[in-house]
Design a protein around this motif. Structure first.
Motif, PDB file in Angstrom:
ATOM      1  N   ILE A  21     -43.386  11.397 -23.619  1.00  0.00           N
ATOM      2  CA  ILE A  21     -42.446  12.412 -24.094  1.00  0.00           C
ATOM      3  C   ILE A  21     -42.015  12.142 -25.534  1.00  0.00           C
ATOM      4  O   ILE A  21     -41.919  13.065 -26.338  1.00  0.00           O
ATOM      5  N   GLY A  22     -41.781  10.883 -25.892  1.00  0.00           N
ATOM      6  CA  GLY A  22     -41.374  10.561 -27.259  1.00  0.00           C
ATOM      7  C   GLY A  22     -42.437  10.919 -28.274  1.00  0.00           C
ATOM      8  O   GLY A  22     -42.126  11.380 -29.376  1.00  0.00           O
ATOM      9  N   GLU A  23     -43.701  10.711 -27.910  1.00  0.00           N
ATOM     10  CA  GLU A  23     -44.796  11.067 -28.815  1.00  0.00           C
ATOM     11  C   GLU A  23     -44.865  12.582 -29.011  1.00  0.00           C
ATOM     12  O   GLU A  23     -45.092  13.060 -30.124  1.00  0.00           O
ATOM     13  N   LEU A  24     -44.639  13.328 -27.941  1.00  0.00           N
ATOM     14  CA  LEU A  24     -44.644  14.790 -28.067  1.00  0.00           C
ATOM     15  C   LEU A  24     -43.507  15.262 -28.964  1.00  0.00           C
ATOM     16  O   LEU A  24     -43.712  16.056 -29.886  1.00  0.00           O
ATOM     17  N   LEU A  25     -42.303  14.763 -28.723  1.00  0.00           N
ATOM     18  CA  LEU A  25     -41.156  15.192 -29.533  1.00  0.00           C
ATOM     19  C   LEU A  25     -41.326  14.802 -30.997  1.00  0.00           C
ATOM     20  O   LEU A  25     -40.998  15.584 -31.892  1.00  0.00           O
ATOM     21  N   ALA A  26     -41.842  13.610 -31.255  1.00  0.00           N
ATOM     22  CA  ALA A  26     -42.072  13.181 -32.639  1.00  0.00           C
ATOM     23  C   ALA A  26     -43.086  14.080 -33.320  1.00  0.00           C
ATOM     24  O   ALA A  26     -42.935  14.430 -34.498  1.00  0.00           O
ATOM     25  N   ALA A  27     -44.116  14.478 -32.602  1.00  0.00           N
ATOM     26  CA  ALA A  27     -45.143  15.337 -33.174  1.00  0.00           C
ATOM     27  C   ALA A  27     -44.594  16.720 -33.500  1.00  0.00           C
ATOM     28  O   ALA A  27     -45.009  17.342 -34.479  1.00  0.00           O
ATOM     29  N   MET A  88     -43.286  30.522 -27.554  1.00  0.00           N
ATOM     30  CA  MET A  88     -42.060  29.823 -27.905  1.00  0.00           C
ATOM     31  C   MET A  88     -42.273  28.982 -29.173  1.00  0.00           C
ATOM     32  O   MET A  88     -43.266  28.259 -29.271  1.00  0.00           O
ATOM     33  N   PRO A  89     -41.342  29.038 -30.120  1.00  0.00           N
ATOM     34  CA  PRO A  89     -41.444  28.133 -31.273  1.00  0.00           C
ATOM     35  C   PRO A  89     -41.259  26.679 -30.823  1.00  0.00           C
ATOM     36  O   PRO A  89     -40.501  26.396 -29.888  1.00  0.00           O
ATOM     37  N   ALA A  90     -41.931  25.777 -31.496  1.00  0.00           N
ATOM     38  CA  ALA A  90     -41.836  24.352 -31.153  1.00  0.00           C
ATOM     39  C   ALA A  90     -40.385  23.884 -31.196  1.00  0.00           C
ATOM     40  O   ALA A  90     -39.962  23.074 -30.366  1.00  0.00           O
ATOM     41  N   GLY A  91     -39.604  24.390 -32.144  1.00  0.00           N
ATOM     42  CA  GLY A  91     -38.201  23.999 -32.255  1.00  0.00           C
ATOM     43  C   GLY A  91     -37.385  24.383 -31.032  1.00  0.00           C
ATOM     44  O   GLY A  91     -36.477  23.652 -30.627  1.00  0.00           O
ATOM     45  N   LYS A  92     -37.679  25.525 -30.418  1.00  0.00           N
ATOM     46  CA  LYS A  92     -36.958  25.925 -29.204  1.00  0.00           C
ATOM     47  C   LYS A  92     -37.294  24.974 -28.062  1.00  0.00           C
ATOM     48  O   LYS A  92     -36.411  24.572 -27.299  1.00  0.00           O
ATOM     49  N   PHE A  93     -38.562  24.587 -27.949  1.00  0.00           N
ATOM     50  CA  PHE A  93     -38.962  23.629 -26.928  1.00  0.00           C
ATOM     51  C   PHE A  93     -38.208  22.316 -27.127  1.00  0.00           C
ATOM     52  O   PHE A  93     -37.674  21.750 -26.170  1.00  0.00           O
ATOM     53  N   VAL A  94     -38.132  21.836 -28.365  1.00  0.00           N
ATOM     54  CA  VAL A  94     -37.420  20.585 -28.660  1.00  0.00           C
ATOM     55  C   VAL A  94     -35.939  20.726 -28.303  1.00  0.00           C
ATOM     56  O   VAL A  94     -35.339  19.801 -27.757  1.00  0.00           O
ATOM     57  N   LYS A  95     -35.338  21.887 -28.563  1.00  0.00           N
ATOM     58  CA  LYS A  95     -33.930  22.110 -28.202  1.00  0.00           C
ATOM     59  C   LYS A  95     -33.728  22.076 -26.687  1.00  0.00           C
ATOM     60  O   LYS A  95     -32.725  21.563 -26.200  1.00  0.00           O
ATOM     61  N   ILE A  96     -34.673  22.642 -25.950  1.00  0.00           N
ATOM     62  CA  ILE A  96     -34.578  22.603 -24.483  1.00  0.00           C
ATOM     63  C   ILE A  96     -34.579  21.156 -24.010  1.00  0.00           C
ATOM     64  O   ILE A  96     -33.740  20.753 -23.196  1.00  0.00           O
ATOM     65  N   ILE A  97     -35.499  20.364 -24.531  1.00  0.00           N
ATOM     66  CA  ILE A  97     -35.558  18.949 -24.145  1.00  0.00           C
ATOM     67  C   ILE A  97     -34.278  18.245 -24.616  1.00  0.00           C
ATOM     68  O   ILE A  97     -33.735  17.392 -23.909  1.00  0.00           O
ATOM     69  N   GLY A  98     -33.750  18.633 -25.780  1.00  0.00           N
ATOM     70  CA  GLY A  98     -32.501  18.063 -26.287  1.00  0.00           C
ATOM     71  C   GLY A  98     -31.334  18.307 -25.353  1.00  0.00           C
ATOM     72  O   GLY A  98     -30.487  17.432 -25.156  1.00  0.00           O
ATOM     73  N   LYS A  99     -31.276  19.478 -24.743  1.00  0.00           N
ATOM     74  CA  LYS A  99     -30.211  19.769 -23.771  1.00  0.00           C
ATOM     75  C   LYS A  99     -30.328  18.840 -22.565  1.00  0.00           C
ATOM     76  O   LYS A  99     -29.330  18.393 -22.022  1.00  0.00           O
ATOM     77  N   VAL A 100     -31.551  18.562 -22.149  1.00  0.00           N
ATOM     78  CA  VAL A 100     -31.750  17.631 -21.038  1.00  0.00           C
ATOM     79  C   VAL A 100     -31.262  16.244 -21.439  1.00  0.00           C
ATOM     80  O   VAL A 100     -30.572  15.573 -20.668  1.00  0.00           O
ATOM     81  N   ILE A 101     -31.593  15.830 -22.653  1.00  0.00           N
ATOM     82  CA  ILE A 101     -31.193  14.502 -23.147  1.00  0.00           C
ATOM     83  C   ILE A 101     -29.674  14.359 -23.155  1.00  0.00           C
ATOM     84  O   ILE A 101     -29.152  13.262 -22.929  1.00  0.00           O
TER      85      ILE A 101
END
Length: 173
Positions: A21-27, A88-101
């Motif tokens: 997951i960290g590699e995906l978010l960093a990318a 979906m824009p990549a940024g929206k996906f990252v925000k979704i994961i951010g809400k989980v975090i």
């Protein structure tokens, strides 16, 4: 850092066909405005796909050699539906994961598994390859998650790290 440089920075991933997951978010960092397109079974997810769940599983088990095992795995569920919108824009996906975090601690090195279904076919488990930018999109290829034998996987990893001739007995501990 630009999207292209972030995506290029991960070429040293432990397994570029099975990223954490960290590699995906960093990318995805720096590629926020680009559409995020997952592909599986030889096709792209439909433009209206949803991230319906993000789950963290902490597992304790015995492997086939009776060795205790423990690991953390992140499950991201994709509902492959077509709605009247673009990918979906990549940024929206990252925000979704951010809400989980915000609610659940995510280990960046945790195994990443995508659960994908179109709502009619059964859920399928996939691993994710390193993202790449292609035609103005961030593309993530998903492939079926294979079963594995942890003792054999450890032995193979040990063989990669030592210089024993092919066919020799394990050279490491």
């Amino acid at each position: 850092m630009t999207a292209r440089s972030n995506l290029g920075a991960l070429t040293g991933a432990a397994d570029p066909e099975d990223i954490a997951i960290g590699e995906l978010l960093a990318a995805l960092d720096g590629a926020a405005d680009l559409p995020l397109v997952f592909s599986y079974d030889g096709r792209n997810v439909k433009p209206g796909y949803h991230v319906t769940e993000v789950k963290v599983g902490r597992f304790e088990a015995l492997d086939c050699g009776a060795n205790p095992e423990s690991w953390t795995e992140i499950f991201i569920q994709l509902w492959d539906v077509n709605e009247d919108r673009s990918h979906m824009p990549a940024g929206k996906f990252v925000k979704i994961i951010g809400k989980v975090i915000e609610h659940v601690a995510l280990d960046g090195s945790a195994k990443l598994t995508f659960e994908v279904s179109d709502g009619e076919r059964p859920m399928q488990l996939h691993r994710a390859a390193l993202p790449r930018i292609e035609d103005g999109q961030v593309r993530v290829a998903l492939s079926p998650r294979p079963a594995s034998c942890k003792p054999r996987d450890r032995w193979l990893q040990e063989q990669k790290s030592c210089s024993a001739p092919a066919g020799a007995q394990p050279c490491c501990g």
